[in-house]
Design a protein around this motif. Sequence first.
Motif, mmCIF file in Angstrom:
data_model
loop_
_atom_site.group_PDB
_atom_site.id
_atom_site.type_symbol
_atom_site.label_atom_id
_atom_site.label_comp_id
_atom_site.label_asym_id
_atom_site.label_seq_id
_atom_site.Cartn_x
_atom_site.Cartn_y
_atom_site.Cartn_z
ATOM 1 N N VAL A 108 0.830 -1.207 0.000
ATOM 2 C CA VAL A 108 0.000 0.000 0.000
ATOM 3 C C VAL A 108 0.868 1.262 0.000
ATOM 4 C CG1 VAL A 108 -1.673 1.341 1.323
ATOM 5 C CG2 VAL A 108 -1.956 -1.138 1.102
ATOM 6 N N SER A 109 1.912 1.268 0.813
ATOM 7 C CA SER A 109 2.761 2.447 0.910
ATOM 8 C C SER A 109 3.404 2.777 -0.437
ATOM 9 C CB SER A 109 3.843 2.244 1.968
ATOM 10 O OG SER A 109 4.702 3.362 2.041
ATOM 11 N N ALA A 110 3.938 1.772 -1.123
ATOM 12 C CA ALA A 110 4.550 1.995 -2.432
ATOM 13 C C ALA A 110 3.512 2.448 -3.450
ATOM 14 C CB ALA A 110 5.244 0.726 -2.911
ATOM 15 N N PHE A 111 2.315 1.896 -3.365
ATOM 16 C CA PHE A 111 1.269 2.297 -4.301
ATOM 17 C C PHE A 111 0.891 3.760 -4.104
ATOM 18 C CE2 PHE A 111 -3.293 3.034 -4.993
ATOM 19 C CZ PHE A 111 -3.355 2.826 -6.359
ATOM 20 N N ARG A 112 0.788 4.196 -2.851
ATOM 21 C CA ARG A 112 0.397 5.578 -2.565
ATOM 22 C C ARG A 112 1.395 6.583 -3.137
ATOM 23 N NH1 ARG A 112 -3.019 6.630 1.846
ATOM 24 N NH2 ARG A 112 -4.756 5.127 1.820
ATOM 25 N N SER A 113 2.665 6.190 -3.238
ATOM 26 C CA SER A 113 3.689 7.103 -3.769
ATOM 27 C C SER A 113 4.020 6.819 -5.234
ATOM 28 C CB SER A 113 4.975 6.992 -2.942
ATOM 29 O OG SER A 113 5.520 5.687 -3.035
ATOM 30 N N SER A 114 3.257 5.946 -5.876
ATOM 31 C CA SER A 114 3.570 5.537 -7.246
ATOM 32 C C SER A 114 3.160 6.595 -8.261
ATOM 33 C CB SER A 114 2.856 4.220 -7.581
ATOM 34 O OG SER A 114 1.450 4.421 -7.648
ATOM 35 N N SER A 115 3.840 6.569 -9.404
ATOM 36 C CA SER A 115 3.516 7.471 -10.503
ATOM 37 C C SER A 115 2.158 7.121 -11.099
ATOM 38 C CB SER A 115 4.590 7.399 -11.588
ATOM 39 O OG SER A 115 5.847 7.793 -11.087
ATOM 40 N N ALA A 116 1.793 5.833 -11.056
ATOM 41 C CA ALA A 116 0.506 5.407 -11.604
ATOM 42 C C ALA A 116 -0.649 6.113 -10.892
ATOM 43 C CB ALA A 116 0.363 3.886 -11.469
ATOM 44 N N LEU A 117 -0.597 6.170 -9.570
ATOM 45 C CA LEU A 117 -1.653 6.838 -8.813
ATOM 46 C C LEU A 117 -1.634 8.343 -9.054
ATOM 47 C CD1 LEU A 117 -3.945 6.778 -6.767
ATOM 48 C CD2 LEU A 117 -2.239 6.901 -4.932
ATOM 49 N N LYS A 118 -0.453 8.932 -9.115
ATOM 50 C CA LYS A 118 -0.354 10.372 -9.330
ATOM 51 C C LYS A 118 -0.933 10.758 -10.680
ATOM 52 C CE LYS A 118 3.551 11.417 -6.337
ATOM 53 N NZ LYS A 118 4.653 10.590 -6.022
ATOM 54 N N PHE A 119 -0.577 10.001 -11.726
ATOM 55 C CA PHE A 119 -1.115 10.292 -13.059
ATOM 56 C C PHE A 119 -2.633 10.135 -13.081
ATOM 57 C CE2 PHE A 119 3.196 9.213 -15.024
ATOM 58 C CZ PHE A 119 3.481 10.538 -15.293
ATOM 59 N N PHE A 120 -3.137 9.091 -12.431
ATOM 60 C CA PHE A 120 -4.582 8.869 -12.425
ATOM 61 C C PHE A 120 -5.295 10.031 -11.747
ATOM 62 C CE2 PHE A 120 -8.436 7.415 -10.305
ATOM 63 C CZ PHE A 120 -9.149 6.908 -11.382
ATOM 64 N N ASN A 121 -4.794 10.481 -10.620
ATOM 65 C CA ASN A 121 -5.423 11.595 -9.911
ATOM 66 C C ASN A 121 -5.360 12.892 -10.711
ATOM 67 O OD1 ASN A 121 -6.260 10.148 -7.651
ATOM 68 N ND2 ASN A 121 -4.322 10.462 -6.568
ATOM 69 N N GLN A 122 -4.419 12.987 -11.647
ATOM 70 C CA GLN A 122 -4.322 14.151 -12.523
ATOM 71 C C GLN A 122 -5.189 14.013 -13.767
ATOM 72 O OE1 GLN A 122 -0.131 14.420 -13.363
ATOM 73 N NE2 GLN A 122 0.424 14.983 -11.269
ATOM 74 N N GLY A 123 -5.894 12.867 -13.876
ATOM 75 C CA GLY A 123 -6.740 12.635 -15.032
ATOM 76 C C GLY A 123 -6.000 12.120 -16.245
ATOM 77 N N LYS A 124 -4.747 11.716 -16.085
ATOM 78 C CA LYS A 124 -3.937 11.207 -17.193
ATOM 79 C C LYS A 124 -4.034 9.675 -17.203
ATOM 80 C CE LYS A 124 -0.730 15.094 -16.720
ATOM 81 N NZ LYS A 124 0.670 15.502 -16.459
ATOM 82 N N ILE A 125 -5.093 9.166 -17.817
ATOM 83 C CA ILE A 125 -5.383 7.727 -17.762
ATOM 84 C C ILE A 125 -4.341 6.915 -18.526
ATOM 85 C CG2 ILE A 125 -7.117 5.968 -18.223
ATOM 86 C CD1 ILE A 125 -7.840 8.054 -16.062
ATOM 87 N N ALA A 126 -4.009 7.335 -19.749
ATOM 88 C CA ALA A 126 -3.031 6.585 -20.544
ATOM 89 C C ALA A 126 -1.675 6.557 -19.843
ATOM 90 C CB ALA A 126 -2.895 7.204 -21.931
ATOM 91 N N GLU A 127 -1.281 7.696 -19.275
ATOM 92 C CA GLU A 127 0.005 7.750 -18.558
ATOM 93 C C GLU A 127 -0.027 6.867 -17.306
ATOM 94 O OE1 GLU A 127 -1.626 10.215 -19.747
ATOM 95 O OE2 GLU A 127 -0.325 11.687 -20.750
#
Length: 360
Positions: A108-127
């Motif tokens: 969970v900790s690694a996921f919370r700091s992952s680029s995948a989550l950050k991009f998703f929260n920015q609305g960048k689905i493909a990224e």
Amino acid sequence: MRVSQTGIDLIKHFEGIRLDAYKDVAGIWTIGYGHIGPIRIDGKRYDSVADAVAANGGQPVRISHDYAEELLRDELQRFEEGVSGGLKREINQNQFDAFVSLSYNIGVSAFRSSSALKFFNQGKIAEAADAITWWNKATVNGQKQVVQGLVNRRAAEKALFLQPMDSNELGDTDVDSSRVTPEENSPRRKNIGSSRTMEGAVVAGAGGAASAGAAWMNRDSDGGDAAGDEAGTGSDADAGADTDADSDADTDTGSETDAGTGSDTGTGDQTDGGTGTDDTSPDESATDSTTDATDDVAADDIAGDDTGTGTEVGTPPVTEPEITREDYTLAFQVAIGVIIVIAVLYIIYARIDDWLNHKR
């Protein structure tokens, strides 16, 4: 939000099931679908599979298939909550399932700091989908390397994140490789020239070179000024000699003060005339008056030469200020300083952005 059966099937496919405790490639005691946490054996609870093995004399413990399913579903609640807590926008079921599978594998900790989550929260689905595949490296035998089992799992999670798919299309699995601790492997830029850090460094370097050139120009200018000052000093000495000559001429006659006083008060002619009658002959008086007048004119001329105005009373002529080489040099240095500051700020921004979005 709860993970769907599609997400559970994906996790099961790549975790695999082992009813007997075993050590994964990282040397951690594991059982069931990659379970390493709290467990009950023969009605007794242990904080981890390793504790249960230790209590069993170091021998592997065994669980049933149903209990393995129960452990998986219980543990998934923690990862569901972990994913939900990191979301800042709406998510569909497939995206949520893919994120739960990813967090189940990396934590969970690694996921919370992952680029995948950050991009998703920015609305960048493909990224965000691409960033899922970056978690394909792990430390195996003391060396960080790409693990094929992780590559396969990340590809399946990306596909599920973008669109629905059947579990039988997930690809080959590698149980041991999938149980290592993955690390994010964000891609580097295609070439060094496309790096914003390098771009900023080039700008800063150009600014520094230009600043050095400005300093060199200023040094040459200072040398020319020094030469001009020496020449000017020689001219002043000549002027001083002229002034001394004029002063000698002024002191030849003793009647200048009386004539000057007479001019200022308006009664000097009568006073001079009276004085001339008492002390000298009429011819001498006339001569003195003529001499005084001549001396007055000479004194005015000399005063004009000394003050540079040409007249005793008046406003000096206004001259336009001349833009010198020093003015151009100063303006050039200020401009270069601004460029350097902008370049430094750009480098700082690029490094922060690389750290936040590219992990490097």
